[in-house]
Write a protein that holds these residues in place. Structure first.
Motif, PDB file in Angstrom:
ATOM      1  N   GLU A  94     -56.233  61.090  45.603  1.00 30.11           N
ATOM      2  CA  GLU A  94     -57.658  60.821  45.446  1.00 30.11           C
ATOM      3  C   GLU A  94     -58.128  59.779  46.450  1.00 30.11           C
TER       4      GLU A  94
ATOM      5  N   VAL B 221     -60.236  61.214  38.041  1.00 35.11           N
ATOM      6  CA  VAL B 221     -60.793  60.852  39.350  1.00 35.11           C
ATOM      7  C   VAL B 221     -61.971  59.905  39.121  1.00 35.11           C
TER       8      VAL B 221
ATOM      9  N   VAL C  14     -60.959  64.400  46.402  1.00 31.73           N
ATOM     10  CA  VAL C  14     -59.595  64.551  45.918  1.00 31.73           C
ATOM     11  C   VAL C  14     -58.947  65.680  46.711  1.00 31.73           C
TER      12      VAL C  14
END
Length: 732
Positions: free
Chosen positions: A659, A691, A702
């Motif tokens: 991420e 996330v 991501v």
């Protein structure tokens, strides 16, 4: 990397499946492709990363309920409860999760040989338990089967009309050369009505059902069906049952190599539901119409004696049923199942062991592995083994479960996991005792306490008595025509300090024409050999042999060997334990074996294809943690990844993510990716990855990475993994 290398919009991400299973199947086996709705690509460059864009929405498109767990969207195996569902089925994108990666491994003797066979019918608490989760689950003390070398056929049984075996069982069984059957069952009054609907009419009705059963076996890559009609049939329906079986068997043989159709002893030729506990004149019309007959369980030896004449030359096509739960009036069962097997083998029949999961369901879960080993050890003298017949041969002895997950000696994740597709090839378990009165022995066990790769290793405990120099145990039976040059490797470690030495040994056949270089001959016949360790691995094989001779993570040691052969057949792999020169005292040892590899040197030089065309679809966003002004600070992301890769060259795929949030939308690749799970297909469902929420004016990003695991067992550099990125923004 240029961000605009390949970009798809939200519409392409959420509304289309990038690649249908029909298209995947065409890539792999020439099946007819399905249509593909085009996405909007700004630039196409397969060497670079594909970027997908999405605006976060908490109202996702619904997923088909049949294929996913409704709460988590994890992919699940499925069944059909009605004839209508069966006949209406056509392949969809989601079906790709259920397609077996592993082809049926070649074996010796083949299933068609005349020796008696062993069938295992897996019936456990209604079926589709934790094994239904295709990508695995987190569960303590799950059921596992690993004595594959003793069985020939695995039947997945449930009371749903059409039981499609969960793909994890097909992958594990095929890896060991064991064929897998689903179950077609009808029961009670509803079952009678169902049979009337397709058996009492003309041939088009039963042929349509048979065609669909064959199509399902072919598409999902299992090997056939157990047909279990446990309700009375009308004269018209029972009259069409033999033609139905013949048509089903013929079509299956044409489209599924090695396919089998078996009939369960229930209905007789008059249409009555009347279990016979044997093959006789009342039911042999069904036996004559398919590949085999599975008897009911309440037989006695006189039933077996009568059946010898009935079966004639097809003795081994009669599978005498043994209820391991020992319900009703049966011979043996439970830990006395050997009594049943002794009688069955005495008369030359095959055996069908029903519900050997008894050791799990009815005994202490904490002692399951010990009880399972005890159950099969009592039967092993009646269970001929089969040999594996192809290279590469690579195993880490992983059971497909464990208290933690380890990747090449390094801990990857802590906590229980269960993923039967990840089960590696299992050895011959048991105890080897030296001949005579010396007292030397070696025992093999599963070991969940430590692992080199996966969740478990193989524990070898033994004793070298003063009178002998070494003890050895056979781990694998093979029948492999060998290439001119072979590389072998083992990863091991001893428990505690010891001066006992360990070596990998092999036996070869065709000794009259077999020339072997790079080994020491251990016996007069010249068939058992001890390869010499490879001191300096070839530079060109660095990706495979880079760890040879080194002390590795977790105290493991890898030893590599090179063997030159001509005209040889590899027959056995053994582990030998020897005392140091000059020592004469009794030596005990405990050794863990983490991996064995046997590979063709030429296969290590062949270039590995790249994972290509990684796509992201079927997004689901959920708010996780609220931030300022009531907006979420973190999100849960679920999505489907698909990619292109020639599956016959992969053991599996490891899926990772990385991420990055903030103003930059690129990543330099230096951050270590997070491992998500294993895929045994060209697709994977990412579930609830955490996330950061994108801020207004700033994108979140991501990246998903697909690491191919070659069948030869080496690690592929990260630069050669497939990848795709999702760039997402907050709603306006």
């Amino acid at each position: 990397m240029e961000e605009a290398s390949s970009v798809l919009t939200r519409g392409a991400v959420q509304r289309r499946g990038p690649k249908t299973p029909e298209k995947q199947a065409q890539d792999q086996s020439g099946r007819k492709p399905g249509r593909r709705r085009p996405g909007r690509r700004i630039k196409e460059d397969q060497e670079e990363e594909t970027i997908f864009r999405d605006v976060v929405s908490f109202s996702p498109d619904p997923l088909p309920a049949r294929y996913y767990d409704k709460d988590t969207t994890r992919p699940t195996s499925f069944y059909f409860s009605s004839l209508e569902d069966l006949l209406a089925w056509t392949p969809a994108m989601e079906d790709g999760f259920n397609v077996a990666l592993e082809p049926l491994e070649r074996r010796q003797p083949p299933l068609s040989s005349p020796r008696p066979r062993t069938l295992l019918c897996h019936d456990m608490m209604g079926g589709y338990l934790e094994d239904r989760f295709i990508q695995g689950s987190k569960v303590q003390n799950p059921y596992s089967f690993y004595h594959w070398q003793y069985i020939d056929i695995f039947v997945y049984f449930s009371h749903h009309t059409v039981t499609i075996p969960p793909v994890c069982w097909t992958n594990a069984a095929h890896r060991h050369g064991v064929c897998v059957l689903g179950t077609f069952i009808t029961e009670w009054k509803e079952g009678g009505k169902l049979c009337e609907s397709f058996l009492a009419g003309d041939e088009r009705s039963y042929q349509a059902v048979a065609d669909r059963l064959v199509q399902i076996a072919q598409f999902f890559r299992f090997d056939g069906w157990l047909i279990n009609i446990e309700n009375s049939l009308s004269p018209a329906a029972v009259g069409n049952t033999p033609p139905f079986l013949r048509y089903l068997t013929t079509q299956l043989h044409q489209l599924v190599p090695g396919g089998l159709v078996l009939w369960y002893d229930s209905v007789v030729q008059s249409g009555q539901l009347k279990w016979q506990d044997e093959l006789n004149e009342q039911n042999r019309v069904f036996f004559d119409s398919c590949d085999g007959f599975f008897t009911n369980y309440n037989w006695r030896e006189d039933h077996l004696q009568r059946m010898v004449a009935q079966a004639g030359k097809r003795l081994v096509d009669v599978y005498v049923g043994v209820d391991v739960f020992a319900r009703s009036n049966v011979v043996g069962g439970r830990f006395d199942t050997d009594k049943s097997l002794e009688l069955i083998r005495k008369h030359g029949f095959s055996a069908a062991l029903f519900a050997p999961g008894w050791v799990y369901e009815c005994l202490e879960k904490s002692e399951f592995l010990q009880n399972q080993d005890k159950f099969w050890r009592l039967l092993e003298r009646f269970l001929p083994t089969h040999s594996i017949c192809s290279l590469p041969f690579v195993t880490s002895f992983c059971l497909g479960l464990g208290p933690r997950r380890v990747c090449y000696g390094k801990e990857q994740a802590v906590g229980p996991w269960y993923h039967p597709s990840a089960q590696e090839t299992q050895p011959l378990f048991g105890e080897h005792k030296l001949a005579g009165d010396s007292g030397g022995w070696v025992k093999t066990h599963c070991c969940l306490a430590d692992a080199w790769h996966g969740g478990s290793s193989l524990l070898l405990r033994g004793l070298i008595p003063p009178e002998v120099d070494n003890v050895a145990v056979r781990l694998f039976s093979l029948q492999v025509p060998l290439p001119p040059k072979l590389f072998l490797s083992m990863v091991y470690k001893f428990e505690g300090s010891t001066d006992v030495q360990v070596a990998l040994e092999l036996t070869t056949g065709d000794a009259s024409s077999c020339h072997v270089g790079g080994i020491s001959v251990l016996n007069d016949s010249g068939s058992r050999h001890s390869p010499r360790p490879l001191r300096v691995p070839p530079t060109k094989l660095a990706r495979w042999s880079g760890r040879c001779g080194q002390q590795l993570s977790g105290g493991w040691i890898q030893c590599c060997y090179e063997v030159s052969l001509h005209g040889c057949l590899l027959q056995d792999l053994l582990m030998s334990f020897s005392r140091p020169p000059g020592s004469r005292e009794e030596k005990g040892f405990v050794c863990r074996l983490g991996e064995i590899q046997v590979v063709d040197a030429n296969s290590l030089l062949a270039p590995l294809p790249r994972v290509q065309k990684v796509t992201i679809s079927q997004l689901r966003w959920l708010p996780l943690i609220s931030g300022s002004e009531g907006r979420p600070a973190q999100l849960l992301l679920s999505c489907t990844l698909q990619w292109s890769f020639h599956l016959l060259q992969a053991r599996c795929f490891r899926i990772h993510c990385r991420e990055q949030t903030g103003s930059s939308s690129t990543t330099d690749g230096t951050e270590k990716p997070t491992f998500l799970g294993l895929a045994f297909a060209n697709q994977y469902r990412v579930v609830d990855v955490v996330v950061g929420a994108a801020r207004f004016g700033q994108d979140g990003r991501v990246e998903f990475l697909v690491e191919p695991v070659p069948r030869e067992g080496f690690q592929v550099p990260q630069a050669e993994w497939g990848r795709a990125a999702l760039v997402y923004s907050a709603p306006q």
